[in-house]
Design an enzyme around this catalytic site. Sequence first.
Site, short mmCIF file in Angstrom:
data_model
loop_
_atom_site.label_atom_id
_atom_site.label_comp_id
_atom_site.label_asym_id
_atom_site.label_seq_id
_atom_site.Cartn_x
_atom_site.Cartn_y
_atom_site.Cartn_z
CB SER A 7 -0.97 -0.03 1.17
OG SER A 7 -1.88 1.05 1.12
CG ASP A 65 -3.98 3.71 -1.14
OD1 ASP A 65 -4.62 3.47 -2.19
OD2 ASP A 65 -4.17 3.09 -0.08
CG ASP A 88 -3.25 -1.00 -2.18
OD1 ASP A 88 -3.27 0.17 -1.76
OD2 ASP A 88 -3.63 -1.97 -1.48
CG ASP A 147 -6.77 -0.26 -0.45
OD1 ASP A 147 -6.09 0.79 -0.47
OD2 ASP A 147 -6.60 -1.16 0.40
#
Length: 461
Positions: free
Chosen positions: A97, A236, A238, A240
């Site tokens: 992340s 961010d 990734d 999510d």
Amino acid sequence: MDVSCFKAYDLRGRVPDQLNPELAERIGRAYVELTSARRVVVGYDIRLSSPEIAAALTIGLKAAGADVYDIGLCGTEQVYFATSHYSMDGGIMVTASHNPKDHNGMKLVGRESRPISSDNGLNAIRDRVSQPFMDAAVPGRLESLSVEADYIHHLLGYIDGTKINPLKVVVNAGNGGAGPVIDALSRWLPFDFVRLHHDPDGHFPNGVPNPLLEENRAVTAEAVLREGADMGIAWDGDYDRCFFFDENGRFIEGYYIVGLLADQFLQKVDGGKIIHDPRLTWNTQELVREAGGTPIESKTGHAFIKQRMREEDALYGGEMSAHHYFRDFAYCDSGMIPWLLVAERLCQIGQPLSSLIDARIEAFPASGEINRTVDDPARLLAVIEEIYGADAVSVRHVDGLSVEFERWRFNLRMSNTEPLVRLNVESRGDIALMKQKTSELLEEMARLDQPDTRRTATGVS
């Protein structure tokens, strides 16, 4: 074997000392042994170490007898989507992340993309990886799986295409993985995208993408103003989580986005349940009730929110930390669905985003989350409850300490991993009161954390 990369909800650590191909392979073996999965989705983010870690993980999964469906470079939500949409037995995303660029990690799910965390299997995998393994009698196969078409089709299903008008939108992928998804969506949407830090690049030439850090917000805010955009969005690594900026370049606290998304969902259906975290609540609760829904409070954290959503069959769940969960997305979090819904709302009302947010900030001004390092977080919470609880309308312990009065409330909770407490304060239409009570609480917390005060409070002197 060093297993310090195993955390409460996922795996994160430095490469190669805390996470490396050898450990990744053993994680794959342990995952299959303990879940009995036979069809597993594997995806990875843009970090330079991710392909090697994912390849080693795949070797372990196959050696234990599982077929691996490789979806390649992607975001965490695409692993969630593929696992549920194609009825797989589980999925693993290789990502850290927004951690530093020399870190990596994994997020693990089981059937229906149910999270695997420390209380339902992650600790068992951690304890198993150091033991010997035997290869399965029949090794698994490796197949490539293309999910983009079905994933994009699913995302577009959340909005009414007939109500979408041209908008100018600044999008900042932070050199993470969001860029290619925006490019795929752009073929179906009449939006003028202003792309910032758009290309995936594991070197992170513009810093690790974490829009929660104030120093990372300026580039998006300035572009919104410069381009005259209707809104800005940043993700961010990734993707999510997504973060919003209004047409004035103002960063919007995630709390107000939760209420906006809840209201937008409830406008489409006749009632429904909405899950929210306990840190800041009044704005969300009011909007949900006015739209005919039922607000339900849940402990903070994706595993708790997702479980409560399943129990309640909730339409949507939101956390002020910019995690947004959707029933039709296997109760999982997505960083793409939220901005599509906000864009749809702007097209429907023909008013700027600031007009929606200003009204809610005025109705329920909030402090935002304030972190403080303290010597003894548990004792601090107990003493604060003694001081404030006696005169309160209600005292709740859904997550930490929530104390409510007629005109203001606060939540104080401990970090799971650090000697930190996290404070959130809000009021009913009185920004001066909110600021006063925030300062008062911070001063009280600082006083209670002094050595002499700690000894007195614990009965030492």
